[in-house]
Design an enzyme around this catalytic site. Sequence first.
Site, PDB file in Angstrom:
ATOM      1  N   ARG A   8      -6.976  14.316 -12.229  1.00  0.00           N
ATOM      2  CA  ARG A   8      -6.702  13.217 -11.289  1.00  0.00           C
ATOM      3  C   ARG A   8      -6.569  13.787  -9.881  1.00  0.00           C
ATOM      4  O   ARG A   8      -7.052  13.220  -8.912  1.00  0.00           O
ATOM      5  CB  ARG A   8      -5.425  12.446 -11.683  1.00  0.00           C
ATOM      6  N   TYR A  38     -15.985  -7.876   4.635  1.00  0.00           N
ATOM      7  CA  TYR A  38     -16.304  -8.003   3.213  1.00  0.00           C
ATOM      8  C   TYR A  38     -15.224  -8.849   2.512  1.00  0.00           C
ATOM      9  O   TYR A  38     -14.030  -8.689   2.792  1.00  0.00           O
ATOM     10  CB  TYR A  38     -16.375  -6.589   2.616  1.00  0.00           C
ATOM     11  N   ASP A  51     -15.876   0.468   7.970  1.00  0.00           N
ATOM     12  CA  ASP A  51     -16.577   0.339   6.695  1.00  0.00           C
ATOM     13  C   ASP A  51     -18.071   0.530   6.989  1.00  0.00           C
ATOM     14  O   ASP A  51     -18.708  -0.327   7.589  1.00  0.00           O
ATOM     15  CB  ASP A  51     -16.289  -1.039   6.086  1.00  0.00           C
ATOM     16  N   LYS A 104     -23.111   1.209  -3.469  1.00  0.00           N
ATOM     17  CA  LYS A 104     -24.286   0.623  -2.818  1.00  0.00           C
ATOM     18  C   LYS A 104     -25.329   1.709  -2.535  1.00  0.00           C
ATOM     19  O   LYS A 104     -25.854   2.279  -3.466  1.00  0.00           O
ATOM     20  CB  LYS A 104     -23.832  -0.130  -1.553  1.00  0.00           C
TER      21      LYS A 104
END
Length: 401
Positions: A66, A118, A190, A215
Amino acid sequence: MSDDPDRDDEDDRSVDASGTFRFETRAIHAGQEPDPETGALMTPIHANTTYEQDAPGEHRGYEYSRTANPTRTDLEANLADLESGTHARCFASGMAAINTVLNLLESGDHVVAGDDVYGGTHRILTQVFEGYDVETTFVDTTDHEAVAEAMRPETELVWVETPTNPLMNVNDIEALSAIAHEGEALCAVDNTFATPYLQRPLELGADVVCQSLTKYLGGHSDTIGGALVVDGDGLDERLGFYQNSVGATPGPFDSFLVLRGTKTLPVRMDRHCENARELARWLEAHEAVDRVYYPGLESHPQHELASEQMDDFGGMLSFELDGTLEQGSTVVSETEVFTLAESLGGVESLIEQPAAMTHAAIPREERLAAGLSDGLIRVSVGIEHVDDMKADLQRAFDAAL
Ligand SMILES: *Cc1c(COP(=O)(O)O)cnc(C)c1O
């Protein structure tokens, strides 16, 4: 890379900090030394949770996956380099990355964000962080006076997206970073739609860049991921604390898939841009279309800013069909080269109708006032042959109109 006459051929993303390698070379090699033990060229998928220590606390850079995993480390090094930063942190999704930036805030802090960010960003700000007493003012970020007026003494973060969805508004990263810094706030950008191949916000003054790796960086619609990139140690350490404490980190297989994607980002983006430019021009001249939203068109209100800020104009565009909500629905249902689906940035072309899908929750009057007409159609232009795309849309227009 662009045949558009008003594009500047000087390629300023060309060299890295050491002044040696261009973006295309770094996309393939940055952060990716052959495996020292076996010579394997590709970063192995380190499917592994824990690491042997030589003595208590004496480890070889890894303790628990992690906190850090070697496949993820290579991806982070690659992304930091491509975004012109020093450090990157990867996450299980773009939203997990965005959440981590918001983790820097404390109750009583204030955020200024674009009014067309977004949908997931709008939701986490209003439905999660407002509950923690972090208030957000949403403004038109193309209006710099409105942004400056929205700033308060307690504003700690200005959230910028560019180009935006689905109307492809272009925001001035340099100017908005300056407004944020004047108010002693951080500026986060972003950069999902543009990717670092076309736009590098850290070079324009932003403090942190956010990516949905889902994306263009992944690029093949087969993995969900997110990243944050910064320039400098201090902010990276704070983000790293939340990355490890909250724990929304990507697994090694997902990290591997994104690394596989970044290698071909330049060639994919060149084709996405070329196809989108050609399709935008074709649509703009089409009698069935009222308006096209693409930053690469001279008719785009911020075409000049986009030409300065971006190296090319990307693969996303929207257009207004001269028709009703139902006729728009018929178009997006009839296409075959364009698959009817949300999301974007993969090699395949996608099509969607905001009024009936991504923005259907907004009441019609409000939606129309925001410029989202019934006949608005958004496409993620893939890398198939552009003539097949045109023929496909023509068939769908004929069926609908
Ligand atoms: C998809 C997207 C996100 C969210 O990323 P996920 O990987 O879906 O969590 C954030 N910003 C933009 C601009 C996006 O397109």
